[in-house]
Scaffold this motif. Structure first.
Motif, PDB file in Angstrom:
ATOM      1  N   ARG A  45      14.760 -31.087 -25.117  1.00 34.20           N
ATOM      2  CA  ARG A  45      14.222 -32.567 -24.597  1.00 34.20           C
ATOM      3  C   ARG A  45      15.830 -33.762 -24.439  1.00 34.20           C
ATOM      4  NH1 ARG A  45      12.961 -36.280 -21.704  1.00 34.20           N
ATOM      5  NH2 ARG A  45      11.951 -38.167 -23.067  1.00 34.20           N
ATOM      6  N   THR A  46      16.534 -33.901 -23.670  1.00 36.25           N
ATOM      7  CA  THR A  46      17.605 -34.806 -23.929  1.00 36.25           C
ATOM      8  C   THR A  46      17.061 -36.321 -23.552  1.00 36.25           C
ATOM      9  OG1 THR A  46      17.719 -34.508 -21.538  1.00 36.25           O
ATOM     10  CG2 THR A  46      18.493 -32.722 -22.846  1.00 36.25           C
ATOM     11  N   PRO A  47      18.160 -36.640 -24.120  1.00 35.87           N
ATOM     12  CA  PRO A  47      17.852 -38.027 -22.808  1.00 35.87           C
ATOM     13  C   PRO A  47      17.632 -38.762 -21.646  1.00 35.87           C
ATOM     14  CG  PRO A  47      20.296 -38.064 -24.816  1.00 35.87           C
ATOM     15  CD  PRO A  47      19.385 -36.954 -23.858  1.00 35.87           C
ATOM     16  N   GLU A  48      17.807 -37.695 -20.712  1.00 42.56           N
ATOM     17  CA  GLU A  48      17.836 -37.563 -19.594  1.00 42.56           C
ATOM     18  C   GLU A  48      16.317 -37.431 -19.425  1.00 42.56           C
ATOM     19  OE1 GLU A  48      20.779 -36.397 -20.589  1.00 42.56           O
ATOM     20  OE2 GLU A  48      21.038 -38.487 -20.355  1.00 42.56           O
ATOM     21  N   GLY A  49      15.316 -36.492 -19.601  1.00 48.85           N
ATOM     22  CA  GLY A  49      14.679 -35.397 -19.709  1.00 48.85           C
ATOM     23  C   GLY A  49      14.625 -34.405 -20.343  1.00 48.85           C
ATOM     24  N   TYR A  50      14.445 -32.912 -19.456  1.00 54.93           N
ATOM     25  CA  TYR A  50      14.284 -31.560 -20.097  1.00 54.93           C
ATOM     26  C   TYR A  50      14.556 -30.736 -19.295  1.00 54.93           C
ATOM     27  CZ  TYR A  50       9.989 -33.613 -22.035  1.00 54.93           C
ATOM     28  OH  TYR A  50       9.467 -34.864 -22.453  1.00 54.93           O
ATOM     29  N   ARG A  51      15.361 -29.318 -20.458  1.00 48.98           N
ATOM     30  CA  ARG A  51      16.330 -28.446 -19.826  1.00 48.98           C
ATOM     31  C   ARG A  51      15.595 -27.010 -20.816  1.00 48.98           C
ATOM     32  NH1 ARG A  51      21.811 -30.240 -20.380  1.00 48.98           N
ATOM     33  NH2 ARG A  51      21.368 -30.381 -22.316  1.00 48.98           N
ATOM     34  N   LEU A  52      15.316 -26.523 -20.255  1.00 49.89           N
ATOM     35  CA  LEU A  52      15.587 -24.884 -20.379  1.00 49.89           C
ATOM     36  C   LEU A  52      16.917 -24.104 -20.300  1.00 49.89           C
ATOM     37  CD1 LEU A  52      13.041 -22.947 -20.498  1.00 49.89           C
ATOM     38  CD2 LEU A  52      13.117 -22.192 -18.507  1.00 49.89           C
ATOM     39  N   ARG A  53      17.365 -23.809 -21.495  1.00 49.95           N
ATOM     40  CA  ARG A  53      18.705 -23.209 -21.824  1.00 49.95           C
ATOM     41  C   ARG A  53      18.240 -21.569 -21.560  1.00 49.95           C
ATOM     42  NH1 ARG A  53      20.036 -23.862 -26.990  1.00 49.95           N
ATOM     43  NH2 ARG A  53      22.290 -23.129 -25.958  1.00 49.95           N
ATOM     44  N   LEU A  54      19.080 -21.125 -20.381  1.00 53.01           N
ATOM     45  CA  LEU A  54      18.180 -19.744 -20.635  1.00 53.01           C
ATOM     46  C   LEU A  54      20.051 -19.273 -20.208  1.00 53.01           C
ATOM     47  CD1 LEU A  54      16.072 -19.363 -17.736  1.00 53.01           C
ATOM     48  CD2 LEU A  54      15.684 -19.091 -20.010  1.00 53.01           C
ATOM     49  N   ASP A  55      20.194 -17.831 -19.914  1.00 54.16           N
ATOM     50  CA  ASP A  55      21.784 -17.352 -19.875  1.00 54.16           C
ATOM     51  C   ASP A  55      21.453 -16.621 -18.680  1.00 54.16           C
ATOM     52  OD1 ASP A  55      21.724 -16.506 -22.414  1.00 54.16           O
ATOM     53  OD2 ASP A  55      21.211 -15.253 -23.005  1.00 54.16           O
ATOM     54  N   ASP A  56      22.792 -16.579 -18.163  1.00 58.26           N
ATOM     55  CA  ASP A  56      22.977 -16.123 -16.344  1.00 58.26           C
ATOM     56  C   ASP A  56      22.128 -15.226 -16.275  1.00 58.26           C
ATOM     57  OD1 ASP A  56      24.503 -18.093 -16.128  1.00 58.26           O
ATOM     58  OD2 ASP A  56      26.219 -17.079 -16.033  1.00 58.26           O
ATOM     59  N   ASP A  57      21.799 -13.927 -16.412  1.00 58.99           N
ATOM     60  CA  ASP A  57      20.257 -12.784 -16.208  1.00 58.99           C
ATOM     61  C   ASP A  57      19.818 -12.753 -17.380  1.00 58.99           C
ATOM     62  OD1 ASP A  57      21.343 -12.616 -19.105  1.00 58.99           O
ATOM     63  OD2 ASP A  57      21.892 -10.147 -19.544  1.00 58.99           O
ATOM     64  N   ALA A  58      18.866 -14.170 -17.325  1.00 57.47           N
ATOM     65  CA  ALA A  58      17.523 -13.913 -17.586  1.00 57.47           C
ATOM     66  C   ALA A  58      16.415 -14.321 -17.038  1.00 57.47           C
ATOM     67  CB  ALA A  58      17.143 -15.004 -18.570  1.00 57.47           C
ATOM     68  N   LEU A  59      16.853 -14.835 -15.563  1.00 54.66           N
ATOM     69  CA  LEU A  59      15.874 -15.072 -15.007  1.00 54.66           C
ATOM     70  C   LEU A  59      15.828 -13.591 -13.884  1.00 54.66           C
ATOM     71  CD1 LEU A  59      16.007 -18.466 -13.353  1.00 54.66           C
ATOM     72  CD2 LEU A  59      14.349 -17.703 -14.036  1.00 54.66           C
ATOM     73  N   ASP A  60      14.254 -13.462 -13.104  1.00 59.85           N
ATOM     74  CA  ASP A  60      14.735 -11.882 -12.360  1.00 59.85           C
ATOM     75  C   ASP A  60      15.370 -12.824 -10.770  1.00 59.85           C
ATOM     76  OD1 ASP A  60      12.645 -13.529 -10.956  1.00 59.85           O
ATOM     77  OD2 ASP A  60      11.338 -12.165 -11.003  1.00 59.85           O
ATOM     78  N   ILE A  61      14.808 -13.437 -10.594  1.00 60.51           N
ATOM     79  CA  ILE A  61      15.551 -13.636  -8.868  1.00 60.51           C
ATOM     80  C   ILE A  61      17.084 -14.120  -8.726  1.00 60.51           C
ATOM     81  CG2 ILE A  61      16.277 -16.280  -8.135  1.00 60.51           C
ATOM     82  CD1 ILE A  61      13.297 -16.640  -8.906  1.00 60.51           C
ATOM     83  N   THR A  62      17.324 -13.944 -10.517  1.00 57.66           N
ATOM     84  CA  THR A  62      19.505 -14.432 -10.378  1.00 57.66           C
ATOM     85  C   THR A  62      19.716 -12.948 -10.466  1.00 57.66           C
ATOM     86  OG1 THR A  62      19.153 -16.267 -11.378  1.00 57.66           O
ATOM     87  CG2 THR A  62      20.932 -15.050 -11.733  1.00 57.66           C
ATOM     88  N   SER A  63      19.115 -12.180 -11.136  1.00 58.90           N
ATOM     89  CA  SER A  63      19.462 -10.475 -11.189  1.00 58.90           C
ATOM     90  C   SER A  63      19.675  -9.970  -9.515  1.00 58.90           C
ATOM     91  CB  SER A  63      18.717  -9.741 -11.674  1.00 58.90           C
ATOM     92  OG  SER A  63      18.965  -9.897 -12.847  1.00 58.90           O
ATOM     93  N   PHE A  64      18.980 -10.504  -9.087  1.00 55.46           N
ATOM     94  CA  PHE A  64      17.946  -9.912  -7.400  1.00 55.46           C
ATOM     95  C   PHE A  64      19.705 -10.743  -7.052  1.00 55.46           C
ATOM     96  CE2 PHE A  64      16.213 -10.848  -3.245  1.00 55.46           C
ATOM     97  CZ  PHE A  64      16.417  -9.814  -2.921  1.00 55.46           C
ATOM     98  N   GLU A  65      19.850 -11.525  -6.956  1.00 48.31           N
ATOM     99  CA  GLU A  65      20.533 -12.672  -5.684  1.00 48.31           C
ATOM    100  C   GLU A  65      21.863 -11.388  -5.942  1.00 48.31           C
ATOM    101  OE1 GLU A  65      19.996 -16.923  -7.591  1.00 48.31           O
ATOM    102  OE2 GLU A  65      18.927 -16.760  -5.641  1.00 48.31           O
ATOM    103  N   THR A  66      22.322 -11.628  -7.411  1.00 44.80           N
ATOM    104  CA  THR A  66      23.505 -10.596  -8.335  1.00 44.80           C
ATOM    105  C   THR A  66      23.616  -9.480  -6.901  1.00 44.80           C
ATOM    106  OG1 THR A  66      24.108 -11.843  -9.952  1.00 44.80           O
ATOM    107  CG2 THR A  66      25.553  -9.967  -9.814  1.00 44.80           C
ATOM    108  N   ALA A  67      22.641  -8.324  -6.957  1.00 44.03           N
ATOM    109  CA  ALA A  67      22.149  -7.709  -6.729  1.00 44.03           C
ATOM    110  C   ALA A  67      22.590  -7.607  -4.796  1.00 44.03           C
ATOM    111  CB  ALA A  67      21.037  -6.599  -6.307  1.00 44.03           C
ATOM    112  N   VAL A  68      22.174  -8.514  -4.079  1.00 46.83           N
ATOM    113  CA  VAL A  68      22.076  -8.427  -2.949  1.00 46.83           C
ATOM    114  C   VAL A  68      23.327  -8.859  -2.542  1.00 46.83           C
ATOM    115  CG1 VAL A  68      21.891 -10.046  -0.983  1.00 46.83           C
ATOM    116  CG2 VAL A  68      19.807  -9.204  -2.700  1.00 46.83           C
ATOM    117  N   ARG A  69      24.042 -10.088  -3.433  1.00 42.40           N
ATOM    118  CA  ARG A  69      25.548 -10.352  -2.977  1.00 42.40           C
ATOM    119  C   ARG A  69      26.594  -8.894  -3.379  1.00 42.40           C
ATOM    120  NH1 ARG A  69      24.206 -14.643  -5.373  1.00 42.40           N
ATOM    121  NH2 ARG A  69      25.333 -14.493  -7.521  1.00 42.40           N
ATOM    122  N   THR A  70      26.735  -8.304  -4.209  1.00 41.19           N
ATOM    123  CA  THR A  70      27.162  -6.661  -4.251  1.00 41.19           C
ATOM    124  C   THR A  70      26.939  -5.872  -3.552  1.00 41.19           C
ATOM    125  OG1 THR A  70      27.108  -7.259  -7.207  1.00 41.19           O
ATOM    126  CG2 THR A  70      27.494  -4.976  -6.202  1.00 41.19           C
ATOM    127  N   ALA A  71      26.315  -5.600  -3.035  1.00 42.74           N
ATOM    128  CA  ALA A  71      25.374  -4.924  -1.673  1.00 42.74           C
ATOM    129  C   ALA A  71      26.384  -5.237  -0.587  1.00 42.74           C
ATOM    130  CB  ALA A  71      24.579  -4.918  -1.723  1.00 42.74           C
TER     131      ALA A  71
END
Length: 124
Positions: free
Chosen positions: A84-110
């Motif tokens: 919880r922050t004064p402005e709202g809520y934040r989900l703190r994640l590492d860059d590679d924690a989401l499958d979507i991010t991993s997929f997008e990285t693989a597509v960019r690399t390919a």
């Protein structure tokens, strides 16, 4: 942030902590988590979350429904991931924690390999 948390949004929602699947629960909590995950590391105001999660079917209680749902979600997730922050809520994640991010990285690399003519390296 923790590198041991993994959230899968492509396909059915899956949340994994240290290789073990976490039971997120009701559809509304899954939707809330998905919205927060798509905006990982960004603060979402309560109104933004409310609008995105409930869209055309908001409860009559309005924003009052959000804190209990965030509390339930916090009980499922590892400590300090959903803050919880004064402005709202934040989900703190590492860059590679989401499958979507991993997929997008693989597509960019390919794509980069394809543009360089390195077709063997394009296979994922």
């Amino acid at each position: 942030m923790t590198s041991q948390l993994r959230i899968e949004l492509l396909g059915p929602l899956g949340v994994y902590w240290q290789g073990r699947q976490l039971p997120v629960g009701a559809q509304r909590l899954q939707t809330l988590l998905a919205v927060l995950a798509l905006r990982a590391n960004e603060v979402c105001t309560p109104q933004e979350l409310f609008d995105l999660v409930w869209q055309d079917n908001p409860p009559g209680t309005g924003l009052k429904v959000l804190p209990p749902d965030v509390y339930r979600l916090r009980r499922v997730l590892p400590p300090d991931v959903l803050e919880r922050t004064p402005e709202g809520y934040r989900l703190r994640l590492d860059d590679d924690a989401l499958d979507i991010t991993s997929f997008e990285t693989a597509v960019r690399t390919a794509t980069l390999h394809r543009e360089r003519g390195e077709l063997d390296a394009c296979a994922v």
